[in-house]
Design a protein around this motif. Sequence first.
Motif, mmCIF file in Angstrom:
data_model
loop_
_atom_site.group_PDB
_atom_site.id
_atom_site.type_symbol
_atom_site.label_atom_id
_atom_site.label_comp_id
_atom_site.label_asym_id
_atom_site.label_seq_id
_atom_site.Cartn_x
_atom_site.Cartn_y
_atom_site.Cartn_z
ATOM 1 N N MET A 1 0.817 -1.196 0.000
ATOM 2 C CA MET A 1 0.000 0.000 0.000
ATOM 3 C C MET A 1 0.860 1.258 0.000
ATOM 4 O O MET A 1 0.555 2.216 -0.687
ATOM 5 N N VAL A 2 1.923 1.232 0.799
ATOM 6 C CA VAL A 2 2.795 2.402 0.885
ATOM 7 C C VAL A 2 3.475 2.657 -0.453
ATOM 8 O O VAL A 2 3.567 3.793 -0.906
ATOM 9 N N SER A 3 3.937 1.609 -1.103
ATOM 10 C CA SER A 3 4.619 1.805 -2.381
ATOM 11 C C SER A 3 3.658 2.309 -3.454
ATOM 12 O O SER A 3 4.051 3.081 -4.320
ATOM 13 N N LYS A 6 3.262 5.921 -2.792
ATOM 14 C CA LYS A 6 4.507 6.596 -3.154
ATOM 15 C C LYS A 6 4.585 6.777 -4.670
ATOM 16 O O LYS A 6 4.965 7.837 -5.163
ATOM 17 N N LYS A 7 4.202 5.743 -5.413
ATOM 18 C CA LYS A 7 4.203 5.834 -6.872
ATOM 19 C C LYS A 7 3.200 6.872 -7.357
ATOM 20 O O LYS A 7 3.483 7.638 -8.277
ATOM 21 N N LEU A 8 2.028 6.891 -6.736
ATOM 22 C CA LEU A 8 1.016 7.880 -7.108
ATOM 23 C C LEU A 8 1.513 9.294 -6.841
ATOM 24 O O LEU A 8 1.369 10.183 -7.686
ATOM 25 N N ALA A 9 2.110 9.514 -5.675
ATOM 26 C CA ALA A 9 2.645 10.837 -5.341
ATOM 27 C C ALA A 9 3.731 11.252 -6.320
ATOM 28 O O ALA A 9 3.805 12.416 -6.736
ATOM 29 N N GLU A 10 4.568 10.303 -6.717
ATOM 30 C CA GLU A 10 5.622 10.603 -7.683
ATOM 31 C C GLU A 10 5.038 10.953 -9.044
ATOM 32 O O GLU A 10 5.491 11.899 -9.697
ATOM 33 N N ARG A 11 4.015 10.241 -9.471
ATOM 34 C CA ARG A 11 3.374 10.531 -10.767
ATOM 35 C C ARG A 11 2.712 11.903 -10.758
ATOM 36 O O ARG A 11 2.811 12.658 -11.723
ATOM 37 N N VAL A 12 2.027 12.206 -9.657
ATOM 38 C CA VAL A 12 1.367 13.513 -9.551
ATOM 39 C C VAL A 12 2.407 14.628 -9.551
ATOM 40 O O VAL A 12 2.229 15.656 -10.206
ATOM 41 N N GLY A 13 3.505 14.431 -8.838
ATOM 42 C CA GLY A 13 4.574 15.424 -8.821
ATOM 43 C C GLY A 13 5.179 15.651 -10.193
ATOM 44 O O GLY A 13 5.393 16.787 -10.607
#
Length: 96
Positions: A1-3, A6-13
């Motif tokens: 779940m954390v990863s 993290k991937k979603l946050a990186e994509r949004v960024g």
Amino acid sequence: MVSAMKKLAERVGRMFFRHFFRLLLPAAATAEWVCVQHVAALLGAVPPPWVHAAAFLGLWVLNVALARAARGRLPGWQRAALRAYAAFAFTAMFGA
């Protein structure tokens, strides 16, 4: 779940920074209109609702035109006017 988060946050960024300047111009138009409307409200002016949409669109078109004009060489007074307008736009966004 954390990863996954993290991937979603990186994509949004990445998406945000890829489209930063496209997002900057409508944000500036919104902030400019909010500042102008605030001063107008203090002076007692109450525009009809359609004026808000028209003002936003007009300021956005102006911002796009000025951004394109800034790419070329401008005479001294036009460069100074563009700098003053950019100062107002950034102050409206970050100072309000």
